[in-house]
Design a protein around this motif. Structure first.
Motif, PDB file in Angstrom:
ATOM      1  N   GLY A 156       0.812  -1.213   0.000  1.00 64.05           N
ATOM      2  CA  GLY A 156       0.000   0.000   0.000  1.00 64.05           C
ATOM      3  C   GLY A 156       0.848   1.266   0.000  1.00 64.05           C
ATOM      4  N   ILE A 157       1.909   1.250   0.778  1.00 67.65           N
ATOM      5  CA  ILE A 157       2.803   2.410   0.840  1.00 67.65           C
ATOM      6  C   ILE A 157       3.488   2.629  -0.509  1.00 67.65           C
ATOM      7  N   PHE A 158       3.970   1.564  -1.114  1.00 65.06           N
ATOM      8  CA  PHE A 158       4.665   1.696  -2.398  1.00 65.06           C
ATOM      9  C   PHE A 158       3.697   2.123  -3.499  1.00 65.06           C
ATOM     10  N   ARG A 159       2.474   1.662  -3.443  1.00 68.06           N
ATOM     11  CA  ARG A 159       1.455   2.107  -4.415  1.00 68.06           C
ATOM     12  C   ARG A 159       1.305   3.617  -4.366  1.00 68.06           C
ATOM     13  N   ASP A 160       1.246   4.177  -3.145  1.00 73.55           N
ATOM     14  CA  ASP A 160       1.086   5.624  -2.999  1.00 73.55           C
ATOM     15  C   ASP A 160       2.338   6.364  -3.452  1.00 73.55           C
ATOM     16  N   GLN A 161       3.509   5.798  -3.218  1.00 70.52           N
ATOM     17  CA  GLN A 161       4.749   6.422  -3.669  1.00 70.52           C
ATOM     18  C   GLN A 161       4.820   6.441  -5.194  1.00 70.52           C
ATOM     19  N   ALA A 162       4.408   5.338  -5.817  1.00 74.56           N
ATOM     20  CA  ALA A 162       4.458   5.240  -7.279  1.00 74.56           C
ATOM     21  C   ALA A 162       3.506   6.222  -7.949  1.00 74.56           C
ATOM     22  N   GLU A 163       2.403   6.485  -7.297  1.00 81.44           N
ATOM     23  CA  GLU A 163       1.417   7.406  -7.864  1.00 81.44           C
ATOM     24  C   GLU A 163       2.036   8.793  -8.090  1.00 81.44           C
ATOM     25  N   LYS A 164       2.981   9.166  -7.223  1.00 81.59           N
ATOM     26  CA  LYS A 164       3.632  10.470  -7.346  1.00 81.59           C
ATOM     27  C   LYS A 164       4.547  10.538  -8.563  1.00 81.59           C
ATOM     28  N   ALA A 165       4.914   9.373  -9.089  1.00 80.00           N
ATOM     29  CA  ALA A 165       5.744   9.335 -10.294  1.00 80.00           C
ATOM     30  C   ALA A 165       4.906   9.036 -11.529  1.00 80.00           C
ATOM     31  N   GLY A 166       3.591   9.060 -11.390  1.00 86.23           N
ATOM     32  CA  GLY A 166       2.702   8.819 -12.519  1.00 86.23           C
ATOM     33  C   GLY A 166       2.457   7.362 -12.818  1.00 86.23           C
ATOM     34  N   VAL A 167       2.805   6.473 -11.890  1.00 84.84           N
ATOM     35  CA  VAL A 167       2.607   5.034 -12.072  1.00 84.84           C
ATOM     36  C   VAL A 167       1.408   4.573 -11.255  1.00 84.84           C
ATOM     37  N   THR A 168       0.524   3.845 -11.905  1.00 82.79           N
ATOM     38  CA  THR A 168      -0.643   3.296 -11.217  1.00 82.79           C
ATOM     39  C   THR A 168      -0.363   1.845 -10.849  1.00 82.79           C
ATOM     40  N   ILE A 169      -0.377   1.537  -9.563  1.00 86.92           N
ATOM     41  CA  ILE A 169      -0.174   0.170  -9.094  1.00 86.92           C
ATOM     42  C   ILE A 169      -1.472  -0.374  -8.528  1.00 86.92           C
ATOM     43  N   GLU A 170      -1.877  -1.509  -9.044  1.00 83.40           N
ATOM     44  CA  GLU A 170      -3.030  -2.224  -8.484  1.00 83.40           C
ATOM     45  C   GLU A 170      -2.499  -3.319  -7.568  1.00 83.40           C
ATOM     46  N   VAL A 171      -2.852  -3.253  -6.301  1.00 84.79           N
ATOM     47  CA  VAL A 171      -2.395  -4.245  -5.337  1.00 84.79           C
ATOM     48  C   VAL A 171      -3.346  -5.432  -5.349  1.00 84.79           C
ATOM     49  N   LYS A 172      -2.796  -6.600  -5.593  1.00 85.50           N
ATOM     50  CA  LYS A 172      -3.587  -7.832  -5.644  1.00 85.50           C
ATOM     51  C   LYS A 172      -3.137  -8.750  -4.507  1.00 85.50           C
ATOM     52  N   THR A 173      -4.050  -9.059  -3.596  1.00 80.44           N
ATOM     53  CA  THR A 173      -3.719  -9.875  -2.431  1.00 80.44           C
ATOM     54  C   THR A 173      -4.016 -11.340  -2.711  1.00 80.44           C
ATOM     55  N   GLY A 174      -2.978 -12.164  -2.646  1.00 79.11           N
ATOM     56  CA  GLY A 174      -3.113 -13.570  -2.984  1.00 79.11           C
ATOM     57  C   GLY A 174      -3.241 -14.478  -1.785  1.00 79.11           C
ATOM     58  N   ASN A 175      -3.409 -15.749  -2.058  1.00 79.11           N
ATOM     59  CA  ASN A 175      -3.570 -16.779  -1.038  1.00 79.11           C
ATOM     60  C   ASN A 175      -2.235 -17.024  -0.351  1.00 79.11           C
ATOM     61  N   LYS A 176      -2.202 -16.874   0.969  1.00 73.08           N
ATOM     62  CA  LYS A 176      -0.918 -17.022   1.665  1.00 73.08           C
ATOM     63  C   LYS A 176      -0.406 -18.459   1.650  1.00 73.08           C
ATOM     64  N   ASP A 177      -1.285 -19.426   1.471  1.00 73.91           N
ATOM     65  CA  ASP A 177      -0.848 -20.822   1.457  1.00 73.91           C
ATOM     66  C   ASP A 177      -0.111 -21.198   0.176  1.00 73.91           C
ATOM     67  N   SER A 178      -0.407 -20.497  -0.919  1.00 69.52           N
ATOM     68  CA  SER A 178       0.237 -20.835  -2.195  1.00 69.52           C
ATOM     69  C   SER A 178       1.048 -19.676  -2.765  1.00 69.52           C
ATOM     70  N   TYR A 179       1.216 -18.601  -1.976  1.00 70.93           N
ATOM     71  CA  TYR A 179       1.803 -17.364  -2.495  1.00 70.93           C
ATOM     72  C   TYR A 179       3.162 -17.575  -3.131  1.00 70.93           C
ATOM     73  N   TRP A 180       4.079 -18.274  -2.432  1.00 69.69           N
ATOM     74  CA  TRP A 180       5.446 -18.378  -2.949  1.00 69.69           C
ATOM     75  C   TRP A 180       5.529 -19.180  -4.234  1.00 69.69           C
ATOM     76  N   LYS A 181       4.693 -20.172  -4.334  1.00 68.07           N
ATOM     77  CA  LYS A 181       4.638 -20.941  -5.577  1.00 68.07           C
ATOM     78  C   LYS A 181       4.015 -20.095  -6.688  1.00 68.07           C
ATOM     79  N   ASP A 182       2.988 -19.335  -6.333  1.00 67.60           N
ATOM     80  CA  ASP A 182       2.273 -18.539  -7.333  1.00 67.60           C
ATOM     81  C   ASP A 182       3.150 -17.463  -7.962  1.00 67.60           C
ATOM     82  N   ILE A 183       3.985 -16.809  -7.154  1.00 71.18           N
ATOM     83  CA  ILE A 183       4.746 -15.658  -7.680  1.00 71.18           C
ATOM     84  C   ILE A 183       6.045 -16.065  -8.349  1.00 71.18           C
ATOM     85  N   LEU A 184       6.438 -17.334  -8.231  1.00 71.90           N
ATOM     86  CA  LEU A 184       7.724 -17.728  -8.783  1.00 71.90           C
ATOM     87  C   LEU A 184       7.777 -17.517 -10.295  1.00 71.90           C
TER      88      LEU A 184
END
Length: 520
Positions: free
Chosen positions: A381-409
């Motif tokens: 959330g903090i980085f999303r707000d920081q990026a907005e100041k540089a003209g970048v839109t970040i959509e934060v997507k919250t994933g399943n904590k049980d499979s997160y590390w496998k999912d993002i690999l």
């Protein structure tokens, strides 16, 4: 390690799952009486039982040191067993059961000399025990923790020269072979051991009892090679939720509480009721950018994101100030860390310029995150707000904590990331080579791989240091890890507890080391 690094939150390989919140103490009132006087002196006192509360894993808990997936498993393994080496606070290998190690000129054969030590049954620790333990860990049919670390070793060709000398033959030159000896989970067990219901090790404490998900009691090993522990007994008790561990500490049910959050630490630090110990540089915190796909296949975009980050704000907001800023490199304070590189700071004008030059104005990016680790959602959330100041839109997507590390690999482009302590060499080999199995940034460069192989083939320490710096300079300039901070690991102790190391990151020799602790 070939495990997913972020799971250091509640364990080395796996989160604790649905660990019970209630604190269960075995023999809560039946331990030895402990003197609670005002002796604040530094001279160790002998006696007493220390009760240490950890998050647990229920029926998944084990005393098999090669399967130590949770912090509580690892702490118990350290009490019962020894490794040939272990990591100091700077993540360099320190001798333990091994007294010395010497390479041949080609760095592909290492001779290791064992100290005189005995197992709890009185039998000596021998070279055959070492080879049996390593071959057990390397079993291709098993998922033992240290298996990946032992990959460079040709165990079929390695041999016992005599009772206290092992000759390890390697598949290739490996200058950093001592890191293999210190690998997490590379404990030495007696030859032929397969059952661990009543484990026999060579560690500072002997087995007394074990109830998975509840309690384990170990007694002082008077024959320990490094000297008998001060405590009569150590009891590991399971308290699944942080609040249960804190309440047990405040209520006098335990004298040591592992894994406290920064808010708890601030509430009790300096108040006189308990002591707060901060283990610095225990966990790298950052974001992983996939370097093989848009928009992060453009180094200019990656540099722009480095410059978007206000690291101090991220440490303050996501870690409640319990940590320090990072510089887009792993391993701050560890051996071989490139401390001389200039500290990167936020520069939104430069970030906007780089994005424009890359044709990435009005960039939209999805940031994958999860409550799998402390501070992840807050940092996103903090980085999303920081990026907005540089003209970048970040959509934060919250994933399943049980499979997160496998999912993002392999999925997505930008994700929250963290790692526990390990040598910088291990971080490179496991995450930054073309064939690394946990390469979350998809950093794949043959010339970078070649530098790593050259490093491992270089015997001269200063020349090897120069190669480490060269590799880190490149990662700092154009790598895929945006490392914004390093989190403290926090433990709480009763005021009468002495000897708890405060400069030892989690995963190192002095972390959860109870043979040097005493009760004043």
């Amino acid at each position: 390690m070939h495990d997913y690094p972020g799971l250091h939150r509640r364990g080395f390989l796996a989160a604790t799952g649905g660990a019970a919140a209630a604190l269960t103490l075995a023999g809560c009132g039946g331990g030895p009486a402990l003197k609670s006087g005002k002796d604040q002196g530094g001279k160790p006192r002998r006696g007493g039982r220390l009760r240490a509360a950890f998050a647990g894993g229920g029926a998944a808990e084990t005393l098999d040191p090669h399967l130590s997936n949770l912090f509580v498993d690892a702490a118990r393994a350290k009490a019962l067993f020894d490794k040939l080496a272990d990591y100091g606070s700077d993540m360099s290998a320190r001798p333990r059961l091994a007294t010395r190690w010497e390479p041949n000129s080609g760095l592909d054969r290492w001779t290791v000399t064992l100290r005189e030590a005995v197992f709890h049954d009185g039998k000596p620790v021998t070279a055959e025990d070492v080879l049996y333990s390593y071959r057990r860990i390397a079993d291709p049919k098993k998922a033992y923790r240290a298996k990946a670390s032992l990959e460079p070793v040709d165990l079929a060709e390695s041999r016992a020269v005599d009772a206290r000398t092992v000759e390890f033959r390697l598949k290739r030159p490996t200058a950093e072979f001592p890191n293999v000896l210190a690998a997490f989970g590379a404990y030495i067990v007696p030859k032929g051991t397969e059952r661990f219901d009543k484990p026999v090790g060579s560690g500072p404490f002997r087995f007394v009892s074990f109830a998975p998900g509840r309690s384990a009691v170990f007694r002082r090993n008077d024959a320990y090679w490094e000297g008998a522990p001060h405590l009569d007994e150590i009891e590991f008790v399971v308290a699944g939720e942080e609040s249960a561990r804190v309440n047990a500490l405040l209520g006098g049910q335990v004298e040591y509480a592992h894994e406290l959050n920064p808010t708890t630490a601030r509430a009790h630090e300096g108040k006189g009721q308990v002591e707060i110990v901060r283990l610095r540089n225990s966990a790298m915190q950052g974001f992983a950018m996939k370097t093989d796909r848009a928009p992060f296949d453009d180094p200019q975009v990656r540099e722009a994101f480095f410059l978007i980050a206000d690291r101090a704000e991220l440490v303050k907001g996501a870690l409640s100030g319990a940590g320090e800023v990072g510089n887009d490199l792993f391993g701050k304070g560890y051996t071989h860390y490139a401390a001389g590189l200039p500290q990167r700071t936020q520069d939104l004008d430069r970030a906007r310029h780089l994005l424009k030059r890359a044709g990435a104005e009005d960039l939209r990016v999805t940031l994958d995150t999860s409550p799998v680790a402390a501070g992840f959602v807050e940092a996103a959330g903090i980085f999303r707000d920081q990026a907005e100041k540089a003209g970048v839109t970040i959509e934060v997507k919250t994933g399943n904590k049980d499979s997160y590390w496998k999912d993002i690999l392999d999925s997505g482009t930008l994700s929250s990331y963290r790692s526990g302590a390990m040598p910088i060499e291990s971080h490179i080999s496991q995450r930054l080579l073309t064939d690394s199995t946990t390469n979350a940034t998809h950093w794949r460069h043959k010339d970078f791989d070649a530098l790593y192989q050259r490093l491992q083939s270089t015997k001269n320490t200063s020349e090897r240091n120069a190669l480490y710096e060269r590799m880190q300079r490149r990662l700092h300039a154009e790598g895929g890890f945006l490392v914004w901070g390093f989190a403290d690991w926090i433990v709480g102790t009763a005021r009468r507890v002495r000897g708890v190391a405060g400069d030892a990151p989690a995963n190192t020799l002095d972390w959860a080391r109870f043979d040097t602790v005493w009760l004043a």
